[in-house]
Design a protein around this motif. Structure first.
Motif, PDB file in Angstrom:
ATOM      1  N   ILE A 163       1.760 -12.013   3.204  1.00 15.87           N
ATOM      2  CA  ILE A 163       1.209 -10.618   3.676  1.00 15.87           C
ATOM      3  C   ILE A 163       0.011 -10.479   3.632  1.00 15.87           C
ATOM      4  CG2 ILE A 163       1.909  -8.252   3.979  1.00 15.87           C
ATOM      5  CD1 ILE A 163       4.843  -8.817   3.119  1.00 15.87           C
ATOM      6  N   VAL A 164      -0.814  -9.990   4.335  1.00 18.29           N
ATOM      7  CA  VAL A 164      -2.263  -9.582   4.116  1.00 18.29           C
ATOM      8  C   VAL A 164      -2.375  -8.067   4.165  1.00 18.29           C
ATOM      9  CG1 VAL A 164      -4.535  -9.330   5.282  1.00 18.29           C
ATOM     10  CG2 VAL A 164      -3.387 -11.688   5.085  1.00 18.29           C
ATOM     11  N   VAL A 165      -2.918  -7.390   3.101  1.00 19.88           N
ATOM     12  CA  VAL A 165      -3.139  -6.071   2.888  1.00 19.88           C
ATOM     13  C   VAL A 165      -4.534  -5.367   2.601  1.00 19.88           C
ATOM     14  CG1 VAL A 165      -1.864  -4.234   1.457  1.00 19.88           C
ATOM     15  CG2 VAL A 165      -0.862  -6.430   1.653  1.00 19.88           C
ATOM     16  N   GLY A 166      -4.565  -4.364   3.665  1.00 20.64           N
ATOM     17  CA  GLY A 166      -5.897  -3.688   3.321  1.00 20.64           C
ATOM     18  C   GLY A 166      -5.930  -2.321   3.591  1.00 20.64           C
ATOM     19  N   GLY A 167      -6.809  -1.599   2.782  1.00 18.31           N
ATOM     20  CA  GLY A 167      -6.826  -0.147   2.933  1.00 18.31           C
ATOM     21  C   GLY A 167      -6.619   0.726   1.573  1.00 18.31           C
TER      22      GLY A 167
ATOM     23  N   GLN B  55      -6.782  -0.490  -5.980  1.00 13.42           N
ATOM     24  CA  GLN B  55      -6.231   0.759  -5.721  1.00 13.42           C
ATOM     25  C   GLN B  55      -4.582   0.501  -4.929  1.00 13.42           C
ATOM     26  OE1 GLN B  55      -9.627   2.991  -4.416  1.00 13.42           O
ATOM     27  NE2 GLN B  55      -9.676   4.043  -6.320  1.00 13.42           N
ATOM     28  N   SER B  56      -4.632   1.171  -3.736  1.00 13.79           N
ATOM     29  CA  SER B  56      -3.311   1.072  -3.200  1.00 13.79           C
ATOM     30  C   SER B  56      -2.850  -0.222  -2.513  1.00 13.79           C
ATOM     31  CB  SER B  56      -3.572   2.179  -2.063  1.00 13.79           C
ATOM     32  OG  SER B  56      -3.486   3.369  -2.433  1.00 13.79           O
ATOM     33  N   SER B  57      -3.988  -0.897  -1.857  1.00 19.00           N
ATOM     34  CA  SER B  57      -3.399  -2.202  -1.377  1.00 19.00           C
ATOM     35  C   SER B  57      -3.175  -3.332  -2.300  1.00 19.00           C
ATOM     36  CB  SER B  57      -4.759  -2.744  -0.681  1.00 19.00           C
ATOM     37  OG  SER B  57      -5.749  -2.974  -1.262  1.00 19.00           O
TER      38      SER B  57
ATOM     39  N   ARG C  83       4.533 -17.729   9.572  1.00 20.99           N
ATOM     40  CA  ARG C  83       5.362 -16.428   8.911  1.00 20.99           C
ATOM     41  C   ARG C  83       4.350 -15.677   8.303  1.00 20.99           C
ATOM     42  NH1 ARG C  83       9.178 -18.959   5.197  1.00 20.99           N
ATOM     43  NH2 ARG C  83      10.121 -16.970   4.787  1.00 20.99           N
ATOM     44  N   ILE C  84       3.322 -15.068   8.684  1.00 23.93           N
ATOM     45  CA  ILE C  84       2.159 -14.107   8.353  1.00 23.93           C
ATOM     46  C   ILE C  84       2.362 -12.792   8.812  1.00 23.93           C
ATOM     47  CG2 ILE C  84      -0.364 -13.585   7.970  1.00 23.93           C
ATOM     48  CD1 ILE C  84      -0.692 -16.656   8.164  1.00 23.93           C
ATOM     49  N   GLY C  85       2.526 -11.821   8.001  1.00 20.84           N
ATOM     50  CA  GLY C  85       2.552 -10.126   8.455  1.00 20.84           C
ATOM     51  C   GLY C  85       1.382  -9.569   7.832  1.00 20.84           C
ATOM     52  N   VAL C  86       1.191  -8.532   8.292  1.00 21.33           N
ATOM     53  CA  VAL C  86      -0.045  -7.508   7.958  1.00 21.33           C
ATOM     54  C   VAL C  86       0.377  -6.122   7.357  1.00 21.33           C
ATOM     55  CG1 VAL C  86      -2.145  -6.209   8.723  1.00 21.33           C
ATOM     56  CG2 VAL C  86      -1.995  -8.594   8.962  1.00 21.33           C
ATOM     57  N   ILE C  87      -0.235  -5.494   6.452  1.00 20.95           N
ATOM     58  CA  ILE C  87      -0.016  -4.238   6.085  1.00 20.95           C
ATOM     59  C   ILE C  87      -1.358  -3.419   5.945  1.00 20.95           C
ATOM     60  CG2 ILE C  87       0.598  -2.617   4.425  1.00 20.95           C
ATOM     61  CD1 ILE C  87       2.742  -4.555   3.068  1.00 20.95           C
TER      62      ILE C  87
ATOM     63  N   TYR D 137      -0.052   6.232  -1.091  1.00 20.36           N
ATOM     64  CA  TYR D 137      -0.727   5.538  -1.563  1.00 20.36           C
ATOM     65  C   TYR D 137      -0.184   4.929  -2.754  1.00 20.36           C
ATOM     66  CZ  TYR D 137      -5.002   7.591   0.848  1.00 20.36           C
ATOM     67  OH  TYR D 137      -5.912   7.742   1.839  1.00 20.36           O
ATOM     68  N   ASP D 138       0.628   5.511  -3.678  1.00 20.50           N
ATOM     69  CA  ASP D 138       0.990   5.170  -4.900  1.00 20.50           C
ATOM     70  C   ASP D 138       2.297   5.605  -5.698  1.00 20.50           C
ATOM     71  OD1 ASP D 138      -0.010   7.674  -5.585  1.00 20.50           O
ATOM     72  OD2 ASP D 138      -0.763   7.026  -7.409  1.00 20.50           O
ATOM     73  N   GLN D 139       2.985   6.504  -4.668  1.00 15.85           N
ATOM     74  CA  GLN D 139       4.139   7.168  -5.357  1.00 15.85           C
ATOM     75  C   GLN D 139       5.347   6.028  -5.096  1.00 15.85           C
ATOM     76  OE1 GLN D 139       4.219  10.028  -7.663  1.00 15.85           O
ATOM     77  NE2 GLN D 139       1.953   9.171  -7.432  1.00 15.85           N
ATOM     78  N   VAL D 140       5.677   5.060  -5.970  1.00 19.89           N
ATOM     79  CA  VAL D 140       6.484   4.054  -5.585  1.00 19.89           C
ATOM     80  C   VAL D 140       7.986   4.621  -5.527  1.00 19.89           C
ATOM     81  CG1 VAL D 140       5.190   2.298  -6.754  1.00 19.89           C
ATOM     82  CG2 VAL D 140       6.938   3.641  -7.877  1.00 19.89           C
ATOM     83  N   ASP D 141       8.184   5.781  -5.607  1.00 18.82           N
ATOM     84  CA  ASP D 141       9.378   6.326  -5.714  1.00 18.82           C
ATOM     85  C   ASP D 141       9.744   6.978  -4.116  1.00 18.82           C
ATOM     86  OD1 ASP D 141       7.701   8.329  -6.247  1.00 18.82           O
ATOM     87  OD2 ASP D 141       9.497   9.648  -6.752  1.00 18.82           O
ATOM     88  N   LYS D 142       8.558   7.051  -3.562  1.00 19.58           N
ATOM     89  CA  LYS D 142       8.511   7.477  -1.953  1.00 19.58           C
ATOM     90  C   LYS D 142       7.852   6.462  -1.009  1.00 19.58           C
ATOM     91  CE  LYS D 142       7.512  12.507  -3.207  1.00 19.58           C
ATOM     92  NZ  LYS D 142       6.331  13.413  -3.399  1.00 19.58           N
TER      93      LYS D 142
END
Length: 370
Positions: A101-105, A113-115, A174-178, A350-355
């Protein structure tokens, strides 16, 4: 003097609290995360990779996981710009080729930070992940600093897919993006064109071309748009005469009376929760003319062409930006899903892992990257 205080004092001495990097003000705030102070970037803490000077120490705004292996990597995009990224690998891989998985933002953020948080957590769940800095920002290359382009930043996602698909431990089928926030729109644009990607998640997304060309909730009038373009066009002469671009006011420095969503941004980017000195949004600034390339380029024009590959939209119930996801969801073809997180704001995701619904993302990628 405790350890955190010692690091903060050292950081202040080395940066004098106001360094200037590539024409963009860098606020020398000390960072403390969970009692651990972020280390200052000095020559002894740097490594050279791909012609870039990269931070060697762990300087993320989230704790390092013991469940994954981490390494810095670099790669070039189609325009020859060298991008810096963090690669996260699940431990105990047993030499098997894994889904990636590739992640940006978000837009104006950095991979620390978030990514990076998303990438590390998804790596804990068995995926190879890559969080990268976009061209002209963070540790990635490109001059001038802190400029964005819907075309180049879309290409950045594709270049990240190039890189990850060449790794021997990755199954390139099997490549995804976030994509997070403004890079959610970039991710959708990239996946519409890049048929190698099998599934995409847009979390708390913005369509940056829409908001820059039409204003929030499409409130910009034709006259206001013409005036903005007039000012941006003439700014080009000023920049050309000066030989360097002018920069916007520093981001997320509140003066009082701002809308709640701006207060939320500052609470993330300007506090120990999420502050990072390389992030545009952490008291630095984009160039004045950055909006120009966004004004005439609607990036979601071809969102239907993502189908038959699936899209998962994730957005907060109380997010000011929710309409971006709902509009994009309506325009997209099946298979698609929109998950509204109850009680969540834009920045919560962005960062609230419980949400943040990591279980949902894990199931989504597990199903479509098999």
């Amino acid at each position: 003097m405790n350890e955190a205080t010692r690091h903060i004092t050292t950081f202040k001495r080395r940066t004098a609290l106001k360094s200037v990097v590539h024409g963009s003000a860098l606020i020398g705030l000390a960072l403390v995360f969970g009692g651990q102070a972020a280390l200052a970037q000095t020559s002894s803490a740097m490594i050279e990779m791909g012609g870039l000077q990269l931070t060697q120490e762990w300087d993320k705004v989230f704790p390092k996981s013991g469940k994954v292996d981490h390494q810095k990597v670099t790669f070039k995009n189609r325009y020859g710009i060298t991008l810096a990224a963090d690669l996260y690998l699940p431990k105990n891989r047993d030499n098997q080729r894994l889904a990636a998985i590739v992640v940006g933002g978000p837009f104006g953020a950095v991979k620390e930070q978030s990514s990076g948080l998303y990438a590390q957590i998804m790596a804990e769940r068995g995926f190879v992940t890559l969080a990268f800095d976009g061209s002209y920002t963070g540790e990635s290359g490109g001059e001038p600093r802190n400029v964005a382009s819907p075309d180049i930043n879309t290409e950045d996602f594709m270049a990240a897919v190039d890189f990850i698909g060449l790794q021997s431990y990755v199954d390139r089928e099997r490549i995804g993006v976030i994509g997070i926030c403004g890079w959610g729109g970039m991710a959708l644009n990239a996946v519409a064109a890049d048929k190698r990607v099998k599934a995409v998640v847009a979390s708390t997304m913005y369509d940056m071309t829409r908001v820059m060309s039409k204003g929030y909730n499409d409130s910009m009038t034709a006259e206001q748009r013409a005036q903005a373009l007039e000012q941006l066009s003439r700014q080009r002469w000023d920049d050309a005469a000066a030989g360097t671009p002018a920069y916007q006011p520093d981001y997320n420095k509140l003066k009082g009376g701002e809308p709640q969503f701006l207060v939320d941004y500052a609470d993330y980017y300007m506090t120990p929760r999420g502050y990072h000195p390389r992030a545009v949004n952490s008291g630095n600034a984009w160039t004045v003319t950055t909006p120009l390339s966004f004004m005439n380029m609607p990036i979601l024009t071809y969102i239907k062409e993502i189908s038959p590959r699936p899209i998962l939209f994730i957005h907060g119930e109380n997010a000011h930006s929710r309409y971006f996801a709902e509009t994009a969801y309506a325009a997209a073809e099946q298979p698609k899903e929109l998950v509204i997180v109850k009680g969540a704001t834009h920045v919560d995701l962005y960062d609230q892992v419980d949400k943040i619904p990591f279980d949902k993302m894990t199931d989504f990628f597990g199903k479509y990257l098999k």
